[in-house]
Design a protein around this motif. Structure first.
Motif, PDB file in Angstrom:
ATOM      1  N   GLN A   3      -7.738 -32.841  -5.354  1.00 46.93           N
ATOM      2  CA  GLN A   3      -7.307 -33.486  -6.608  1.00 46.93           C
ATOM      3  C   GLN A   3      -5.561 -33.282  -6.432  1.00 46.93           C
ATOM      4  O   GLN A   3      -4.799 -34.329  -6.881  1.00 46.93           O
ATOM      5  N   GLN A 214      -6.387 -56.853 -10.936  1.00 43.56           N
ATOM      6  CA  GLN A 214      -6.488 -57.568 -12.236  1.00 43.56           C
ATOM      7  C   GLN A 214      -5.500 -58.091 -13.079  1.00 43.56           C
ATOM      8  O   GLN A 214      -4.374 -57.667 -12.615  1.00 43.56           O
ATOM      9  N   VAL A 255      -7.655 -34.216 -15.888  1.00 46.34           N
ATOM     10  CA  VAL A 255      -8.899 -34.518 -15.697  1.00 46.34           C
ATOM     11  C   VAL A 255      -9.606 -33.074 -15.379  1.00 46.34           C
ATOM     12  O   VAL A 255     -10.664 -32.691 -16.008  1.00 46.34           O
ATOM     13  N   SER A 260     -11.721 -35.605 -19.052  1.00 45.60           N
ATOM     14  CA  SER A 260     -10.969 -36.820 -18.892  1.00 45.60           C
ATOM     15  C   SER A 260     -10.572 -37.733 -19.999  1.00 45.60           C
ATOM     16  O   SER A 260      -9.968 -38.454 -19.878  1.00 45.60           O
ATOM     17  N   SER A 261     -11.434 -37.369 -21.073  1.00 48.51           N
ATOM     18  CA  SER A 261     -10.872 -38.155 -22.422  1.00 48.51           C
ATOM     19  C   SER A 261      -9.458 -38.072 -22.480  1.00 48.51           C
ATOM     20  O   SER A 261      -8.904 -38.775 -23.420  1.00 48.51           O
ATOM     21  N   ARG A 263      -6.914 -37.311 -20.843  1.00 41.92           N
ATOM     22  CA  ARG A 263      -6.206 -37.752 -19.521  1.00 41.92           C
ATOM     23  C   ARG A 263      -4.644 -38.258 -20.202  1.00 41.92           C
ATOM     24  O   ARG A 263      -3.524 -37.579 -20.001  1.00 41.92           O
TER      25      ARG A 263
ATOM     26  N   GLN B 197     -15.460 -45.009 -22.049  1.00 41.85           N
ATOM     27  CA  GLN B 197     -15.499 -44.575 -23.725  1.00 41.85           C
ATOM     28  C   GLN B 197     -14.838 -45.549 -24.595  1.00 41.85           C
ATOM     29  O   GLN B 197     -15.078 -45.597 -25.810  1.00 41.85           O
ATOM     30  N   THR B 223     -20.032 -34.499 -18.511  1.00 41.93           N
ATOM     31  CA  THR B 223     -19.898 -36.178 -18.735  1.00 41.93           C
ATOM     32  C   THR B 223     -18.558 -36.006 -18.417  1.00 41.93           C
ATOM     33  O   THR B 223     -17.562 -35.390 -18.927  1.00 41.93           O
ATOM     34  N   LEU B 224     -18.270 -37.095 -17.675  1.00 46.59           N
ATOM     35  CA  LEU B 224     -16.609 -37.664 -17.422  1.00 46.59           C
ATOM     36  C   LEU B 224     -16.632 -39.214 -18.175  1.00 46.59           C
ATOM     37  O   LEU B 224     -17.373 -39.941 -17.771  1.00 46.59           O
ATOM     38  N   SER B 225     -15.684 -39.007 -18.819  1.00 41.44           N
ATOM     39  CA  SER B 225     -15.242 -40.489 -19.653  1.00 41.44           C
ATOM     40  C   SER B 225     -14.080 -40.990 -18.879  1.00 41.44           C
ATOM     41  O   SER B 225     -13.241 -40.193 -18.418  1.00 41.44           O
ATOM     42  N   ASP B 230      -9.358 -48.702 -16.336  1.00 38.31           N
ATOM     43  CA  ASP B 230      -9.132 -47.783 -15.252  1.00 38.31           C
ATOM     44  C   ASP B 230      -9.503 -48.272 -13.951  1.00 38.31           C
ATOM     45  O   ASP B 230     -10.661 -49.104 -13.854  1.00 38.31           O
ATOM     46  N   LEU B 236     -11.564 -38.082 -11.293  1.00 39.49           N
ATOM     47  CA  LEU B 236     -12.837 -37.729 -11.890  1.00 39.49           C
ATOM     48  C   LEU B 236     -14.052 -37.530 -10.725  1.00 39.49           C
ATOM     49  O   LEU B 236     -14.765 -36.598 -10.956  1.00 39.49           O
TER      50      LEU B 236
END
Lengths: 291, 397
Positions: A3, A214, A255, A260-261, A263, B197, B223-225, B230, B236
């Motif tokens: 990490q 993108q 994370v 993770s939500s 972050r 998500q 659960t990883l969102s 991204d 993750l």
């Protein structure tokens, strides 16, 4: 360990992007919001060079750097120069650079369509190393080295060269610089060229790093770039470097330890805290000397 | 300035008046054809294969031929056109297929649907994306015109009304079959689930995954969102790798799938990656290269399916278009077959008769497999679980 490395790699790209951002701000006191568009354009140009023209990545990167520099000149000529000397030049430049950035993206969409594009799978040798149990690719190492080299070169340029002296003079006081016989217009253009060249390389490296380019990639990093230069201290080169790495690490560890939500909230929350504690940023020297 | 404004006002009033006239006449047409009766051209003699209708059945398709979903729509167009040709050979019933572009824009989708409902079109196919479908379908429902969705997989598409049908399997149908198959094949005990998500489609996919895992008795270690914008998933994936799962199950779009798969392999994750419908795209192999090997994806159709109808469809499609079909083309082609079956069931092109016919379809053999329409007006057939092998989707056995 993995990490930590993840954070450093992504952070070094943030830093490279942010340094371009902060260079223009530190010297010319103007925010160039076409910078994210340069980031995206460079990624697509880089892919085009490798995929269609069949160039090796090592030839393509310097070309991307040059294209970035040219875009920088264009931005200065089109978005900033005509508005110079107006009383509201700062805000006008901000808006006109947004407009120019929008034009770049629209041209990009006209040329490539809305699809995600990427570098061909074999454009970079797929070598991997294991460092203390962490997986590192040659590409990531290359990205880190390229970022550091470019930052060092830039710092030397600003500190040692004639151009750098001119830049620092303008940062202190543009009027005095003119009086001293410094060609302000030329230095402004060079600053934009340098700044955009760095942004461009960052864009191409980012696209390689995540295997995806993108149209919206510039706007995704724009806020992060702004956050980095504010935390690092507006206009401070070393601040942008440290800020970039700090943001990369904050994201990664958010994370790992928070979820993770959360972050972006954790990363930006940290930045906000830094601002509260040190309003001038980590390396901001409170308007004594910028750059 | 004032003058030009007045002109503008005049012109737009005129345009409105014209549009109103146009609407009026076509509404008349619609009533004529749907009020039906013995004299109507929409009814005919015979049933099933012997059915003969004097007038062609008007089929209107709203597809995304341009815009973000342009590649899907173009593929669907080829499937529909091929089906219309093949059906001509069957004699008795002909199809007047009109394909309109919704430009991947719900607003334009609404306009196209309004046009179809007003000009007496007997049955509507499409639109390409669920997003557009949710906004356009109510118009058909209100106008009592049957709609057959041929690519939409979101939940709730057919819940919008009793005139809405679909032949595309939903995520809720495909994912449980995929997970069951993968569990059997890879003896899964513990997996990590990743999903984006901030997208309705992938979020509902995630909910289905959770349910399916529970049903199969597979543990979800974490659960990883992530966010759909991204592109860097290393943090993750490192987290996931640390948990040492038997597989990683992902609900994400193709834009996320490619970097995610590439980075997972870079980090040395060798466990299978199981993807939802978003992964069911040849670009996965093209852009992720060797990293895509071993990715497991459930799908409604696979080119390798060896049933008779599919073999014929594959051959005809190749002969006509030079290249092989994809799932969108297969589902579009099948859509026309379903409509043909529905028309012939009562030998009538009346909107309500087609509606009844579609609802009664049972064990119909198609390139997608043996299809029945269930009470929710969704198609049911076996999903194909595929695995990427040597750069291509192959059926996981």
């Amino acid at each position: 360990m993995q990490q930590l490395l993840n954070g450093i790699f992504i952070g070094s790209i943030y830093a490279l992007f942010a340094i371009g951002f902060t260079l223009v701000f530190g010297i010319l006191d103007q925010l160039n919001l076409a910078h994210p568009a340069v980031f995206a354009v460079a990624a697509f140009v880089g892919i085009e060079l490798v995929e269609v023209a069949g160039l090796s990545i090592w030839v393509a990167l310097p070309i991307v750097l040059l294209v970035g520099a040219l875009l920088g000149v264009l931005i200065e000529w089109v978005a900033f120069r005509p508005l110079r000397g107006r009383p509201d030049a700062h805000f006008a430049g901000l808006i006109s650079s947004i407009a120019l950035g929008g034009i770049f993206i629209a041209l990009l969409q006209a040329r490539y369509g809305p699809d995600t594009r990427r570098f061909p799978a074999d454009s970079f040798p797929d070598e991997r190393y294991t460092i203390a149990g962490a997986q590192v690719t040659l590409l990531q190492v290359a990205i880190l080295v390229i970022s550091i080299v470019l930052m060092v070169v830039l710092t030397l340029l600003v500190r040692r060269s004639r151009l750098g002296r001119g830049m620092r003079a303008i940062a202190e006081n543009p009027t005095a610089a003119t009086v001293l016989g410094i060609n302000v217009s030329r230095i402004r253009t060079s600053t934009f060229a340098l700044s955009s060249a760095l942004g461009a390389v960052a864009g191409a490296l980012f696209a390689m790093n995540v295997n995806s380019a993108q149209l919206g990639m510039g706007s995704a990093i724009e806020l992060k770039g702004l956050a980095v230069i504010i935390v690092g201290g507006m206009g401070s080169l070393s601040g942008a470097l440290v800020g970039g790495l700090a943001l990369g690490l904050a994201e990664v560890f958010a994370v790992q330890y928070v979820g993770s939500s959360w972050r972006d909230m954790v990363a930006f929350g940290l930045l906000f805290l830094i601002l509260l504690v040190r309003p001038q940023g980590l390396f901001g020297a409170r308007r004594v000397r910028e750059v | 300035m004032r003058k030009s404004l007045t002109t503008l006002a005049l012109v737009s009033t005129a345009a409105l008046a014209l549009a109103a006239c146009g609407g009026g006449t076509s509404e008349g047409d619609a009533t004529a054809s749907s009020s039906g009766g013995a004299s109507s051209a929409a009814g005919g003699g015979g049933t099933g294969d012997d059915c003969t209708l004097s007038d062609p059945v008007k089929v209107g398709a709203a597809l995304s031929l341009t815009g973000a979903a342009g590649s899907y729509g173009t593929s669907q167009k080829k499937g529909l056109e091929l089906a219309a040709e093949d059906l001509k050979a069957k004699k008795g019933v002909t199809y007047d297929l009109k394909i309109e572009d919704d430009a991947t824009d719900p607003k334009q989708g609404i306009t196209v649907f309004e046009g179809f409902v007003d000009n007496g079109t007997n049955v509507i196919i499409g639109p390409t994306l669920s997003n557009t479908a949710f906004q356009a379908q109510p118009i058909a429902q209100e106008g009592k015109t049957p709609v057959l969705a041929i690519s939409n997989t979101a939940t709730g598409i057919t819940a919008q009304g009793d005139y809405i049908f679909r032949d595309s399997l939903t995520e809720a149908q495909v994912i449980p079959q995929t997970i069951a198959k993968a569990k059997e094949k890879y003896s899964l005990k513990k997996v990590v689930v990743m999903y984006s998500q901030d997208d309705a489609f992938t979020k509902s996919g995630f909910e289905v995954i959770e349910g399916a895992l529970k049903k199969e008795g597979v543990e979800n270690a974490k659960t990883l969102s992530f966010s759909k914008a991204d592109t860097d998933f290393r943090a993750l994936l490192t987290e996931a790798k640390g948990l040492n799962p038997d597989a990683i199950v992902v609900s994400g779009l193709i834009e996320a799938a490619i970097p995610l798969v590439t980075q997972a392999r870079e980090l040395g994750i060798t466990a299978p990656i199981i993807g939802g419908n978003g992964f069911n795209n040849p670009r996965l192999m093209k852009d992720a290269g060797a990293a895509a090997e071993g990715v497991v994806v459930g799908a409604a159709w696979n080119s390798a399916s060896s049933n008779e109808e599919n073999t014929k469809f594959m051959a005809d499609f190749k002969a006509k278009n030079g290249a092989g079909p994809d799932q969108f083309a297969a589902q579009a082609y099948t859509g026309m077959l379903l409509i043909d079956h529905a028309v012939r069931a009562k030998c009538s092109a009346e909107r309500d008769d087609i509606k009844a016919g579609l609802g009664a379809i049972k064990d119909l053999k198609t390139p997608l497999g043996t299809i029945s329409i269930n009470k929710d007006r969704d198609a049911e057939h076996d999903a194909v679980v595929q695995v990427v092998k040597d750069g291509a989707f192959t059926v996981l056995k």
